[in-house]
Design a protein around this motif. Sequence first.
Motif, PDB file in Angstrom:
ATOM      1  N   ARG A 188      50.535  34.511  47.240  1.00 45.70           N
ATOM      2  CA  ARG A 188      50.647  34.869  48.662  1.00 45.70           C
ATOM      3  C   ARG A 188      49.391  35.598  49.091  1.00 45.70           C
ATOM      4  O   ARG A 188      48.683  36.193  48.260  1.00 45.70           O
ATOM      5  CB  ARG A 188      51.884  35.720  48.923  1.00 45.70           C
ATOM      6  CG  ARG A 188      52.038  36.932  48.066  1.00 45.70           C
ATOM      7  CD  ARG A 188      53.477  37.464  48.150  1.00 45.70           C
ATOM      8  NE  ARG A 188      53.699  38.530  47.193  1.00 45.70           N
ATOM      9  CZ  ARG A 188      53.727  39.837  47.503  1.00 45.70           C
ATOM     10  NH1 ARG A 188      53.529  40.205  48.774  1.00 45.70           N
ATOM     11  NH2 ARG A 188      53.973  40.755  46.585  1.00 45.70           N
ATOM     12  N   VAL A 189      49.130  35.541  50.423  1.00 45.73           N
ATOM     13  CA  VAL A 189      47.969  36.201  51.012  1.00 45.73           C
ATOM     14  C   VAL A 189      48.470  37.070  52.155  1.00 45.73           C
ATOM     15  O   VAL A 189      49.169  36.587  53.051  1.00 45.73           O
ATOM     16  CB  VAL A 189      46.931  35.178  51.531  1.00 45.73           C
ATOM     17  CG1 VAL A 189      45.745  35.905  52.152  1.00 45.73           C
ATOM     18  CG2 VAL A 189      46.473  34.261  50.398  1.00 45.73           C
ATOM     19  N   ARG A 206      49.478  40.111  40.195  1.00 46.78           N
ATOM     20  CA  ARG A 206      48.531  41.223  40.335  1.00 46.78           C
ATOM     21  C   ARG A 206      47.890  41.191  41.711  1.00 46.78           C
ATOM     22  O   ARG A 206      47.383  40.135  42.139  1.00 46.78           O
ATOM     23  CB  ARG A 206      47.440  41.121  39.260  1.00 46.78           C
ATOM     24  CG  ARG A 206      47.970  41.267  37.841  1.00 46.78           C
ATOM     25  CD  ARG A 206      46.874  41.058  36.818  1.00 46.78           C
ATOM     26  NE  ARG A 206      45.734  41.930  37.063  1.00 46.78           N
ATOM     27  CZ  ARG A 206      44.607  41.917  36.329  1.00 46.78           C
ATOM     28  NH1 ARG A 206      44.490  41.047  35.340  1.00 46.78           N
ATOM     29  NH2 ARG A 206      43.626  42.742  36.615  1.00 46.78           N
ATOM     30  N   PRO A 207      47.890  42.313  42.453  1.00 45.40           N
ATOM     31  CA  PRO A 207      47.210  42.359  43.754  1.00 45.40           C
ATOM     32  C   PRO A 207      45.704  42.575  43.580  1.00 45.40           C
ATOM     33  O   PRO A 207      45.261  43.225  42.627  1.00 45.40           O
ATOM     34  CB  PRO A 207      47.884  43.553  44.433  1.00 45.40           C
ATOM     35  CG  PRO A 207      48.283  44.444  43.303  1.00 45.40           C
ATOM     36  CD  PRO A 207      48.621  43.558  42.162  1.00 45.40           C
ATOM     37  N   ALA A 208      44.904  42.023  44.512  1.00 48.01           N
ATOM     38  CA  ALA A 208      43.447  42.210  44.487  1.00 48.01           C
ATOM     39  C   ALA A 208      42.904  41.955  45.890  1.00 48.01           C
ATOM     40  O   ALA A 208      43.498  41.208  46.695  1.00 48.01           O
ATOM     41  CB  ALA A 208      42.798  41.271  43.474  1.00 48.01           C
ATOM     42  N   LEU A 209      41.759  42.577  46.195  1.00 48.01           N
ATOM     43  CA  LEU A 209      41.081  42.290  47.456  1.00 48.01           C
ATOM     44  C   LEU A 209      40.531  40.865  47.431  1.00 48.01           C
ATOM     45  O   LEU A 209      40.113  40.364  46.381  1.00 48.01           O
ATOM     46  CB  LEU A 209      39.955  43.299  47.689  1.00 48.01           C
ATOM     47  CG  LEU A 209      40.395  44.754  47.973  1.00 48.01           C
ATOM     48  CD1 LEU A 209      39.186  45.671  48.006  1.00 48.01           C
ATOM     49  CD2 LEU A 209      41.178  44.834  49.279  1.00 48.01           C
ATOM     50  N   GLU A 210      40.535  40.237  48.592  1.00 43.91           N
ATOM     51  CA  GLU A 210      40.056  38.851  48.674  1.00 43.91           C
ATOM     52  C   GLU A 210      38.620  38.728  48.210  1.00 43.91           C
ATOM     53  O   GLU A 210      38.242  37.732  47.587  1.00 43.91           O
ATOM     54  CB  GLU A 210      40.238  38.335  50.104  1.00 43.91           C
ATOM     55  CG  GLU A 210      39.872  36.854  50.257  1.00 43.91           C
ATOM     56  CD  GLU A 210      40.100  36.338  51.665  1.00 43.91           C
ATOM     57  OE1 GLU A 210      39.766  35.165  51.919  1.00 43.91           O
ATOM     58  OE2 GLU A 210      40.601  37.124  52.511  1.00 43.91           O
ATOM     59  N   TYR A 253      47.589  37.969  46.126  1.00 40.82           N
ATOM     60  CA  TYR A 253      48.414  38.265  44.956  1.00 40.82           C
ATOM     61  C   TYR A 253      48.287  37.094  43.998  1.00 40.82           C
ATOM     62  O   TYR A 253      48.561  35.943  44.368  1.00 40.82           O
ATOM     63  CB  TYR A 253      49.861  38.482  45.368  1.00 40.82           C
ATOM     64  CG  TYR A 253      50.029  39.738  46.211  1.00 40.82           C
ATOM     65  CD1 TYR A 253      50.386  40.952  45.609  1.00 40.82           C
ATOM     66  CD2 TYR A 253      49.794  39.714  47.587  1.00 40.82           C
ATOM     67  CE1 TYR A 253      50.529  42.096  46.382  1.00 40.82           C
ATOM     68  CE2 TYR A 253      49.926  40.865  48.356  1.00 40.82           C
ATOM     69  CZ  TYR A 253      50.300  42.055  47.756  1.00 40.82           C
ATOM     70  OH  TYR A 253      50.429  43.198  48.487  1.00 40.82           O
ATOM     71  N   VAL A 254      47.865  37.420  42.786  1.00 41.79           N
ATOM     72  CA  VAL A 254      47.526  36.405  41.792  1.00 41.79           C
ATOM     73  C   VAL A 254      48.533  36.476  40.645  1.00 41.79           C
ATOM     74  O   VAL A 254      48.773  37.553  40.073  1.00 41.79           O
ATOM     75  CB  VAL A 254      46.099  36.615  41.255  1.00 41.79           C
ATOM     76  CG1 VAL A 254      45.750  35.506  40.244  1.00 41.79           C
ATOM     77  CG2 VAL A 254      45.090  36.628  42.404  1.00 41.79           C
ATOM     78  N   GLU A 255      49.137  35.330  40.303  1.00 45.90           N
ATOM     79  CA  GLU A 255      50.061  35.244  39.168  1.00 45.90           C
ATOM     80  C   GLU A 255      49.307  34.734  37.948  1.00 45.90           C
ATOM     81  O   GLU A 255      48.750  33.630  37.966  1.00 45.90           O
ATOM     82  CB  GLU A 255      51.212  34.288  39.519  1.00 45.90           C
ATOM     83  CG  GLU A 255      52.269  34.186  38.414  1.00 45.90           C
ATOM     84  CD  GLU A 255      53.356  33.204  38.767  1.00 45.90           C
ATOM     85  OE1 GLU A 255      53.206  32.026  38.376  1.00 45.90           O
ATOM     86  OE2 GLU A 255      54.341  33.611  39.424  1.00 45.90           O
ATOM     87  N   PHE A 267      38.996  36.760  38.660  1.00 48.28           N
ATOM     88  CA  PHE A 267      38.605  38.083  39.114  1.00 48.28           C
ATOM     89  C   PHE A 267      37.117  38.298  38.868  1.00 48.28           C
ATOM     90  O   PHE A 267      36.589  37.921  37.811  1.00 48.28           O
ATOM     91  CB  PHE A 267      39.412  39.162  38.383  1.00 48.28           C
ATOM     92  CG  PHE A 267      40.883  39.092  38.645  1.00 48.28           C
ATOM     93  CD1 PHE A 267      41.390  39.332  39.914  1.00 48.28           C
ATOM     94  CD2 PHE A 267      41.772  38.775  37.620  1.00 48.28           C
ATOM     95  CE1 PHE A 267      42.754  39.271  40.143  1.00 48.28           C
ATOM     96  CE2 PHE A 267      43.128  38.699  37.855  1.00 48.28           C
ATOM     97  CZ  PHE A 267      43.627  38.948  39.124  1.00 48.28           C
ATOM     98  N   LEU A 268      36.444  38.906  39.883  1.00 52.80           N
ATOM     99  CA  LEU A 268      35.010  39.167  39.735  1.00 52.80           C
ATOM    100  C   LEU A 268      34.757  40.383  38.845  1.00 52.80           C
ATOM    101  O   LEU A 268      33.807  40.391  38.054  1.00 52.80           O
ATOM    102  CB  LEU A 268      34.375  39.377  41.119  1.00 52.80           C
ATOM    103  CG  LEU A 268      34.319  38.141  42.032  1.00 52.80           C
ATOM    104  CD1 LEU A 268      33.782  38.526  43.391  1.00 52.80           C
ATOM    105  CD2 LEU A 268      33.441  37.059  41.385  1.00 52.80           C
ATOM    106  N   ASN A 269      35.599  41.404  38.970  1.00 50.00           N
ATOM    107  CA  ASN A 269      35.333  42.665  38.261  1.00 50.00           C
ATOM    108  C   ASN A 269      36.307  42.901  37.113  1.00 50.00           C
ATOM    109  O   ASN A 269      36.447  44.009  36.616  1.00 50.00           O
ATOM    110  CB  ASN A 269      35.434  43.852  39.243  1.00 50.00           C
ATOM    111  CG  ASN A 269      34.429  43.741  40.375  1.00 50.00           C
ATOM    112  OD1 ASN A 269      33.307  43.280  40.153  1.00 50.00           O
ATOM    113  ND2 ASN A 269      34.832  44.141  41.570  1.00 50.00           N
TER     114      ASN A 269
END
Length: 358
Positions: free
Chosen positions: A21-22, A37-41, A28-30, A10-12
């Motif tokens: 999955r995308v 955890r969901p995050a913007l690409e 979505y990152v495990e 994660f950048l932030n």
Amino acid sequence: MVKVNDIVRFLNDVGGGKVTRVEGKMVYVEDEDGFERPALEKEVVVVDTAKPHHATYEKPLVIKSKLVEPDVPEPKPEPKPVEPVFETEEGEILNIILAFEPREINHLNTTTFYSMLVNDSNYFLYFAYMTRGDEDHEWTTRYHDIVEPNTQVPLDEFGHNDLNSMTHVAVQYIAFKQGKCFKLKNPALVQLRLDVTKFYKLHCFHETEYFDMPVLQLDITRNDLPTKPLRIDSSALENAMRDKRRRDERPQRKPKPVHKKKMEIIVQDLHMHELVDNLAGFSKADMLNYQLAKFCEVMKANEDNLGQKIVFIHGKGEGVLRNAILKELKRKWPACTVQDASFQEYGFGATQVTIHKH
């Protein structure tokens, strides 16, 4: 472009994981704990791309071997050395005390109280302290632990609002020693009724051999003997009274001669434990009537023996039994003389009656 199975950070935010999955611009990152955890690409960066794999076969099934390696037992921890216990010569006899100490002795109406346990012995106590109220049918454990020898332990703190749930107290214990041979002590369960009105009365608190501050003290075990309160059984009282009526209806037999301490003096002990084997079922009034009946029996058996001296041992107490005896003498045997018996021979609480012609 982020793909499934890429390893990202994660950048932030702290952390990262594997992309599971995308969906559009969302990935979505495990993480390492298995949470997704969901995050913007654009908020993740790829640190390791997914390895290529062949789609022509599935992951081979791994068959576990039937050979099971033997469990290696973990080494047992070495027992801790038993620290020596300070013992006293008198400590081989159990003395256990429960006491209640007010936080502020001069403000009994508002203060709180401490429950204290004194283990005056050379034994460890596996100990439980319980209470219940008059309306309760089950007990509440207020404290339980192993109490070391010759120690004083604070149990809990309570206020006046708790008194209604403390009208009955129970103490259960097992005594033992560690690391040495010792004499067995019987385990005990002691139940006592606690007069909670005493917590409002200053004169009920006293300094004792164990406390410099005034306390309300209860003996749980004294000289190896657990305290056992008198239990009144109404059915036993009814049976005792029925047996007495049956005896009264039988033909009167000549009373057995009483023990004489001296040849010329008859001695009759009127203490209840000398008259009956079991006090269960006797109220105070029943006890007094029984003692008076025994007094009259001895007097009637000797009323014709002029000059006969009879010593009745009744105890000092509050003088209730002695006053009742004096009234009986005045009413039935007014010619008899009465005086205090010899203190050196009978101690306090004995009355001597001399038989005269009536």
